[in-house]
Motif scaffolding. Sequence first.
Motif, short mmCIF file in Angstrom:
data_model
loop_
_atom_site.label_atom_id
_atom_site.label_comp_id
_atom_site.label_asym_id
_atom_site.label_seq_id
_atom_site.Cartn_x
_atom_site.Cartn_y
_atom_site.Cartn_z
N GLN A 168 0.84 -1.12 -0.04
CA GLN A 168 -0.02 0.02 -0.04
C GLN A 168 0.88 1.32 -0.11
O GLN A 168 1.91 1.29 0.62
CB GLN A 168 -0.84 0.15 1.38
CG GLN A 168 -1.89 -1.19 1.14
CD GLN A 168 -2.72 -1.10 2.45
OE1 GLN A 168 -2.75 0.11 3.27
NE2 GLN A 168 -3.34 -1.99 2.80
N THR A 237 -2.73 -0.33 -4.15
CA THR A 237 -2.55 -1.45 -3.39
C THR A 237 -2.38 -2.45 -4.14
O THR A 237 -2.01 -2.35 -5.54
CB THR A 237 -4.12 -1.68 -2.88
OG1 THR A 237 -5.03 -2.06 -4.14
CG2 THR A 237 -4.88 -0.59 -2.21
N ASN A 239 -3.72 -4.71 -5.66
CA ASN A 239 -4.94 -5.18 -6.58
C ASN A 239 -5.59 -4.07 -7.46
O ASN A 239 -6.07 -4.25 -8.49
CB ASN A 239 -6.09 -5.68 -5.77
CG ASN A 239 -5.56 -6.96 -5.01
OD1 ASN A 239 -5.18 -7.87 -5.81
ND2 ASN A 239 -6.44 -7.24 -4.17
N GLY A 240 -4.92 -2.71 -7.14
CA GLY A 240 -5.38 -1.70 -7.94
C GLY A 240 -4.87 -0.25 -7.41
O GLY A 240 -4.10 -0.09 -6.75
N TRP A 293 -10.47 1.20 -8.78
CA TRP A 293 -10.36 -0.11 -9.92
C TRP A 293 -9.46 -1.10 -9.11
O TRP A 293 -8.45 -0.61 -8.65
CB TRP A 293 -9.81 0.70 -11.14
CG TRP A 293 -10.73 1.58 -11.89
CD1 TRP A 293 -11.61 1.15 -13.00
CD2 TRP A 293 -10.97 2.72 -11.57
NE1 TRP A 293 -12.29 2.38 -13.39
CE2 TRP A 293 -11.70 3.49 -12.52
CE3 TRP A 293 -10.25 3.78 -10.94
CZ2 TRP A 293 -12.44 4.73 -12.42
CZ3 TRP A 293 -10.60 5.24 -10.68
CH2 TRP A 293 -11.59 5.71 -11.69
N GLU A 294 -9.94 -2.24 -9.23
CA GLU A 294 -9.18 -3.18 -8.89
C GLU A 294 -9.42 -4.59 -9.74
O GLU A 294 -10.15 -4.65 -10.44
CB GLU A 294 -9.74 -3.85 -7.46
CG GLU A 294 -9.55 -2.71 -6.31
CD GLU A 294 -10.08 -3.22 -4.84
OE1 GLU A 294 -9.03 -3.24 -3.98
OE2 GLU A 294 -11.14 -3.71 -4.59
N ARG A 295 -8.21 -5.39 -9.70
CA ARG A 295 -8.40 -6.49 -10.32
C ARG A 295 -9.13 -7.53 -9.78
O ARG A 295 -9.15 -7.76 -8.50
CB ARG A 295 -6.89 -7.08 -10.77
CG ARG A 295 -5.93 -6.25 -11.51
CD ARG A 295 -4.64 -6.79 -11.65
NE ARG A 295 -3.98 -6.00 -12.80
CZ ARG A 295 -3.83 -6.18 -14.05
NH1 ARG A 295 -4.87 -7.02 -14.40
NH2 ARG A 295 -3.16 -5.44 -14.86
#
Length: 295
Positions: A168, A237, A239-240, A293-295
């Motif tokens: 992060q 982060t 993931n996004g 937005w995250e994967r």
Amino acid sequence: MCGIVGLFLKKDALRPKLGDMLTDMLITMTDRGPDSAGIAIYGDEHGKLKITVQSDTPDTDFAGLEGALAAAVGAPVTIRVVDTHAVLTLPLDTEAAALAFLEDRKLRVMGVGESMEIFKEVGLPKDVAERFGLRAMGGSHGIGHTRMATESAVTTLGAHPFSTASDQCLVHNGSLSNHNDMRRKLAKKGIYTKTENDTEVGAAYISSRIAEGATLGQALEGTLKDLDGFFTFVTGTKNGFGVVRDPIACKPAVMAETEDYVAFASEYRAFADLPGIEGARVWEPEPATVYFWER
């Protein structure tokens, strides 16, 4: 006045170009922050821990570091030296021992995670990018910052991004008026910041909320209630990435989205060389509104 850039790739085919695209965006923001620059790259994961460290005397401090750290944690360690920084790769379960060893060595930890690497230094963005070879770096997403120091000295530790938790980090344009009060509140939870920069407080606040069980969106929403001042936050982060502006939104910000990526910048001109930008949906993020937005 600082410059922020961010890029989240939706398609893996663009991963090798992430560093090149982000570097152009970062350099375009030079006149918003010429004193220092930094970037966080989220690259490949290999089930290992990556610790990025910095030293003002890397020839001395990095010599023999690989073997000494391996002996201290009782596990294999690899080191990749990148100018004044080094990325140490080691087993995930050695994090506590490794960080204690690095603290004893008085090496500055820039970031820890499975995918995140952080590089930042004093100097013009184009010079910082060249020193670290940012153009050659690949990954899924990244955020960057060009700084014009207002509330603390021009130092490596004062540069952005700031990281206070695994994978992060945060970049920030603006100023927090209650950061000292928030430092005291975080200290009561056992969370201590290392610099005078108010952005580190913002990073610590967000990571503390996530550690308490909040989602990224909830943590960003919390900044609107608990942090006073004017700010644009872009947080990364594993993931996004996410974006939030204060209720007044006095700091400039713009976003663009295509089928291939989502981009953020302090000014539209940072998007000019992105592929397919002419067909992108472009908008200004609303005040007091969380985007992520995250994967």
